[in-house]
Design an enzyme around this catalytic site. Structure first.
Site, short mmCIF file in Angstrom:
data_model
loop_
_atom_site.label_atom_id
_atom_site.label_comp_id
_atom_site.label_asym_id
_atom_site.label_seq_id
_atom_site.Cartn_x
_atom_site.Cartn_y
_atom_site.Cartn_z
N THR A 186 -5.18 -7.08 10.80
CA THR A 186 -5.48 -5.80 10.13
C THR A 186 -5.00 -4.63 10.98
O THR A 186 -4.40 -3.68 10.46
CB THR A 186 -7.00 -5.67 9.90
OG1 THR A 186 -7.44 -6.80 9.15
CG2 THR A 186 -7.35 -4.40 9.15
N ARG B 195 -1.63 -14.47 4.63
CA ARG B 195 -2.37 -13.80 5.73
C ARG B 195 -1.63 -13.96 7.05
O ARG B 195 -1.62 -13.06 7.88
CB ARG B 195 -3.81 -14.34 5.81
CG ARG B 195 -4.63 -13.81 4.63
CD ARG B 195 -6.08 -14.20 4.70
NE ARG B 195 -6.83 -13.44 5.68
CZ ARG B 195 -7.32 -12.22 5.48
NH1 ARG B 195 -7.10 -11.59 4.34
NH2 ARG B 195 -8.02 -11.62 6.41
N TYR C 8 -12.66 -2.24 -3.22
CA TYR C 8 -13.09 -2.31 -1.81
C TYR C 8 -14.61 -2.20 -1.68
O TYR C 8 -15.11 -1.82 -0.62
CB TYR C 8 -12.40 -1.21 -1.00
CG TYR C 8 -10.98 -1.59 -0.58
CD1 TYR C 8 -10.75 -2.70 0.22
CD2 TYR C 8 -9.89 -0.83 -0.98
CE1 TYR C 8 -9.46 -3.05 0.62
CE2 TYR C 8 -8.60 -1.17 -0.59
CZ TYR C 8 -8.40 -2.29 0.21
OH TYR C 8 -7.14 -2.63 0.61
N GLU D 250 -9.65 -10.86 -7.53
CA GLU D 250 -8.73 -9.72 -7.36
C GLU D 250 -7.59 -9.78 -8.38
O GLU D 250 -7.18 -8.76 -8.94
CB GLU D 250 -8.21 -9.70 -5.92
CG GLU D 250 -9.34 -9.40 -4.92
CD GLU D 250 -8.91 -9.44 -3.46
OE1 GLU D 250 -7.77 -9.84 -3.15
OE2 GLU D 250 -9.74 -9.06 -2.61
N ASN E 232 -2.01 0.21 6.73
CA ASN E 232 -1.47 -1.01 7.31
C ASN E 232 -0.57 -1.79 6.34
O ASN E 232 -0.42 -3.00 6.44
CB ASN E 232 -2.60 -1.89 7.89
CG ASN E 232 -3.59 -2.34 6.83
OD1 ASN E 232 -3.47 -1.98 5.66
ND2 ASN E 232 -4.56 -3.14 7.22
N ARG F 299 2.74 -6.38 9.18
CA ARG F 299 2.02 -5.23 9.74
C ARG F 299 2.59 -4.82 11.09
O ARG F 299 2.64 -3.63 11.42
CB ARG F 299 0.53 -5.55 9.82
CG ARG F 299 -0.13 -5.47 8.44
CD ARG F 299 -1.51 -6.05 8.47
NE ARG F 299 -2.26 -5.79 7.25
CZ ARG F 299 -3.33 -6.47 6.89
NH1 ARG F 299 -3.76 -7.47 7.64
NH2 ARG F 299 -3.97 -6.17 5.78
N LYS G 154 0.82 -1.22 0.00
CA LYS G 154 0.00 0.00 0.00
C LYS G 154 0.86 1.28 0.00
O LYS G 154 2.06 1.23 0.25
CB LYS G 154 -0.93 -0.04 1.22
CG LYS G 154 -1.93 -1.20 1.17
CD LYS G 154 -2.90 -1.14 2.34
CE LYS G 154 -3.90 -2.29 2.29
NZ LYS G 154 -4.91 -2.20 3.36
N PHE H 277 -15.31 3.79 7.37
CA PHE H 277 -13.97 4.14 6.92
C PHE H 277 -13.81 4.12 5.40
O PHE H 277 -12.72 4.37 4.89
CB PHE H 277 -12.91 3.23 7.58
CG PHE H 277 -13.12 1.75 7.33
CD1 PHE H 277 -12.72 1.15 6.13
CD2 PHE H 277 -13.69 0.94 8.30
CE1 PHE H 277 -12.90 -0.21 5.91
CE2 PHE H 277 -13.87 -0.43 8.08
CZ PHE H 277 -13.47 -1.00 6.89
N HIS I 97 -2.19 -5.51 1.70
CA HIS I 97 -3.49 -6.20 1.57
C HIS I 97 -3.20 -7.62 1.08
O HIS I 97 -2.30 -7.83 0.28
CB HIS I 97 -4.38 -5.49 0.53
CG HIS I 97 -5.54 -6.34 0.09
ND1 HIS I 97 -6.71 -6.41 0.79
CD2 HIS I 97 -5.68 -7.20 -0.96
CE1 HIS I 97 -7.53 -7.26 0.19
NE2 HIS I 97 -6.93 -7.75 -0.88
#
Ligand code: CMP
Length: 137
Positions: free
Chosen positions: A91, A85, A49, A126, A112, A102, A9, A57, A115
């Site tokens: 998260t 993950r 998203y 995706e 964070n 993270r 990100k 948010f 993704h």
């Protein structure tokens, strides 16, 4: 072999962390089989998203995800979805385990750093949203 989708990100790209994050990904046995740096358009971020569009948010998330370049990637390996993950961590970085991406790098629950797809089915959606089949090598 399974594939998953990853975004490094804007907060992490801005701090030159692509290499550090990919080192963790590769050390976990995942191969980066496609990778490109891009700016998400507002429309791409809103569609990507869209599952969160009713969340408080959402607007802030779209604005953050379009605030700078991201690195979109496809990762491949055994149990790629759950492996990625696990190494991403929770998260919320305050809840992330030591050594996770993270915990190491995230600035906040929004910024964070990474993704990762939450299922193999969503990974396919995706990946197809950002990559042509011929780009996966
Ligand atoms: P990601 O795993 O990409 O999925 C949704 C994103 O929304 C999440 O990471 C964060 O960047 C962002 N986000 C911001 N606030 C929250 C929140 N309170 N709960 C979950 N996700 C949030």
């Amino acid at each position: 072999m399974e594939q998953t989708f990853s975004i490094i990100k804007p907060d992490a790209v801005k701090r030159n962390l692509i290499g550090h994050i990919n080192q963790i990904i590769e050390a976990a046995g995942l191969n980066v089989i496609a990778s490109k740096k891009m700016y998400l358009t507002k429309q791409q971020a809103e569609i990507f998203y869209s599952a969160h569009k009713e969340r408080p948010f959402f607007d802030s998330l779209v604005s953050y995800m379009t605030s700078g370049p991201v690195q979109v990637q496809v990762l491949e390996g055994g149990e790629a979805v759950s492996t990625y993950r696990k190494i991403m961590g929770a998260t919320n970085p305050e809840e992330a385990e030591e050594g996770t991406i993270r915990k190491l790098y995230a600035e906040s629950i929004e910024a964070n750093s990474v993704h990762g797809s939450d299922s193999s089915e969503n990974a396919k959606i995706e990946i197809n949203f950002f990559f042509a089949g011929s780009e996966l090598v």
